[in-house]
Design a protein around this motif. Structure first.
Motif, short mmCIF file in Angstrom:
data_model
loop_
_atom_site.label_atom_id
_atom_site.label_comp_id
_atom_site.label_asym_id
_atom_site.label_seq_id
_atom_site.Cartn_x
_atom_site.Cartn_y
_atom_site.Cartn_z
N SER A 116 3.17 0.08 -8.90
CA SER A 116 4.59 0.39 -8.77
C SER A 116 5.31 -0.55 -7.81
N LEU A 143 4.09 5.73 -1.03
CA LEU A 143 4.16 6.31 -2.38
C LEU A 143 2.83 6.88 -2.85
N LYS A 184 2.68 10.51 -2.80
CA LYS A 184 3.74 11.16 -3.60
C LYS A 184 4.60 12.15 -2.80
N ASN A 204 11.11 3.31 -8.14
CA ASN A 204 10.30 4.41 -7.59
C ASN A 204 11.12 5.64 -7.21
#
Lengths: 236, 255
Positions: B122, B152, B155, B183
């Protein structure tokens, strides 16, 4: 200071996570890697003490049978614990301040917090435990090295035999002195890790402040260590 | 939902934040303001990294500061922070940094590999050789990307970005901007501190202007677009006018 005390208090709040890997890493860095410098220091201490006393024994022609015990007592009771403490304060104390100070400046401490890791539990406690274990271990090792080198020096200067040296130690030296040296060293470990850690923790303004904090940390822990030694010598 | 309630914060008795209150239901909030106005401090207070002298932060109406350390640790699991220079741990390599985050937040080992490859892809870092590199072996842009990936990988529901493009050349700045945009769907709410109004325009759904430790103006997406639409006459909208004057470096009109 208030902010640091609050952080330590929060660090003591359960759940307490033991970071065994960090303790082992730091014990290895502060203890095992310091064996060389501690061996050199204790060798110098042993040879010097023995040389000074042997010169007097040679001059007056008496006291050779007491020399082993007297030198050992002097080394174990005062010289070795203090020297090991000072060496660790300079070597490991400065490293603690530099590491923590750099982590403060580069926001790594805040990154730890943001990842739900208490920086006191992760950074301070493992260093504290490692120092409480390793400074006494280094002191015991240094006592052995200093005693062996002191005997070698005495043997060379006034040809004292190993049997006489050993007998003198057994008759004069009290094992309690060694236990006191171990307790003292553990206290030195606490002083060095707390003072050095706090100085690193207090860094806010970058590298210029960091070098100043390292200096304050080393000098501060050395001074406190000497004062603590004086107080413990009186009390114990 | 995030609520910032009457936050006051002083450093060495110098007031930095003076009664900041905000309510954010979702989307992306941009925070603009001059250097030293308290933007990064506000972000750190929201992240739970700094304790406010007064006021509180509420995550889904649960207090961050009122109920002690345990509650704060639990709530701050939902908040991820992306630091300006990445703030990567220099005693760990890239993989170690990502695994540290997963370990700290108690993610089961079974999901580690999946989360790591997802987070790295990502941010456009798919070279496996990179995982074994230490921070000293990374460029400035890579440091920020790995820093973003570390946030990230766990999460978080709320992501806070501290000046993600400051000090980067236009190309790298654009890369970071694309990454942040791509994102944003993963988190429900994001707050971005930036000096770069073009960046704010590209990613934010609303923006606030922080002046002398308090919010002086708040605009929505429409207001942000107005800032780029001539003839730049905002007499009817004092908040947009204030933003415009800040961006152009003009003196502010008294309200």
């Amino acid at each position: 200071m208030g902010g640091f005390a609050t952080s330590v208090w929060e660090g003591l709040t359960p759940p307490l996570r033991p970071y065994w890997g960090e303790i082992i890493d730091f014990a290895s860095h502060s203890g095992v890697n310091a064996i060389g410098i501690v061996a050199v220091t204790s060798t110098v201490a042993g040879v010097t003490s023995s040389y000074l006393l042997a010169e007097q024994v040679k001059r007056f022609g008496v006291g050779a049978e007491l020399m082993g015990g007297a030198v050992t007592h002097m080394l174990v009771d005062q010289l070795v614990p203090i020297l090991v403490g000072l060496v660790v304060a300079g070597r490991t104390g400065s490293a603690i301040t530099a590491t923590i100070g750099t982590m403060r400046v580069t926001e790594q401490v805040e990154a730890l917090k943001s990842l739900n890791t208490d920086p006191i539990q992760f950074l301070l406690f493992p260093r504290l435990w490692a120092m409480v274990l390793m400074v006494p271990a280094l002191t015991v090792l240094a006592c052995v090295v200093a005693n062996i080198t002191a005997f070698v020096a005495a043997n060379n200067i006034i040809h004292i035999s190993f049997g006489t040296w050993k007998l003198s130690i057994l008759s004069i030296f009290d094992l309690e002195t060694l236990y006191e040296a171990i307790i003292k060293s553990a206290v030195f470990g606490v002083i060095i890790s707390l003072v050095s850690f706090y100085q690193g923790w207090a860094v806010y303004q970058g590298s210029a402040e960091l070098s100043r904090r390292i200096q304050i940390g080393v000098v501060g822990s050395m001074n406190l260590l000497l004062i603590a030694n004086l107080l413990m010598t009186i009390w114990m | 939902m995030l609520r910032v309630d009457d936050i006051h914060f002083a450093y060495a008795e110098e007031p930095i934040l003076q009664g900041v209150s905000l309510r954010i239901e979702g989307g992306v909030l941009g925070i603009l303001g001059q250097s030293g106005c308290g933007k990064s401090t506000l972000l750190r207070v929201i992240a739970g990294l700094l304790r406010p002298d007064q006021g509180d932060i509420y995550v889904n109406e649960e207090s961050l500061w009122r109920k002690g350390v345990k509650q704060r640790r639990r709530l701050s699991r939902d908040i991820g922070m992306v630091f300006q220079e990445g703030a990567l741990f220099d005693f760990l390599n890239v993989r170690g940094n990502l695994e540290f985050a997963l370990h700290s937040l108690r993610f089961p080992r079974s999901v580690w590999e999946e989360n790591i490859s997802e987070a790295l892809s990502s941010v456009g870092l798919e070279d496996p050789a990179l995982l074994s590199r230490f921070t000293t072996e990374l460029s400035g842009g890579q440091l920020r990307r790995v820093g973003l990936a570390r946030t990230l990988v766990v999460k978080p529901r709320i992501v806070l970005y501290d000046e993600p493009t400051t000090g980067l050349d236009p190309q790298r700045s654009r890369d970071i901007c694309d990454m942040v945009r791509s994102n944003l769907h993963a988190s429900k709410l994001a707050i971005i501190v930036s000096h770069d109004i073009r960046f704010i325009r590209l990613v934010c759904t609303e923006a606030i202007l922080l002046e002398r430790g308090s919010i002086s103006a708040r605009i929505n997406k429409e207001g942000i677009e107005k800032l780029f639409s001539p003839p730049f006459d905002f007499g009817d909208d004092p908040d947009v006018d204030r933003f415009h004057r800040f961006i152009e470096g003009l003196p502010t009109r008294s309200r």
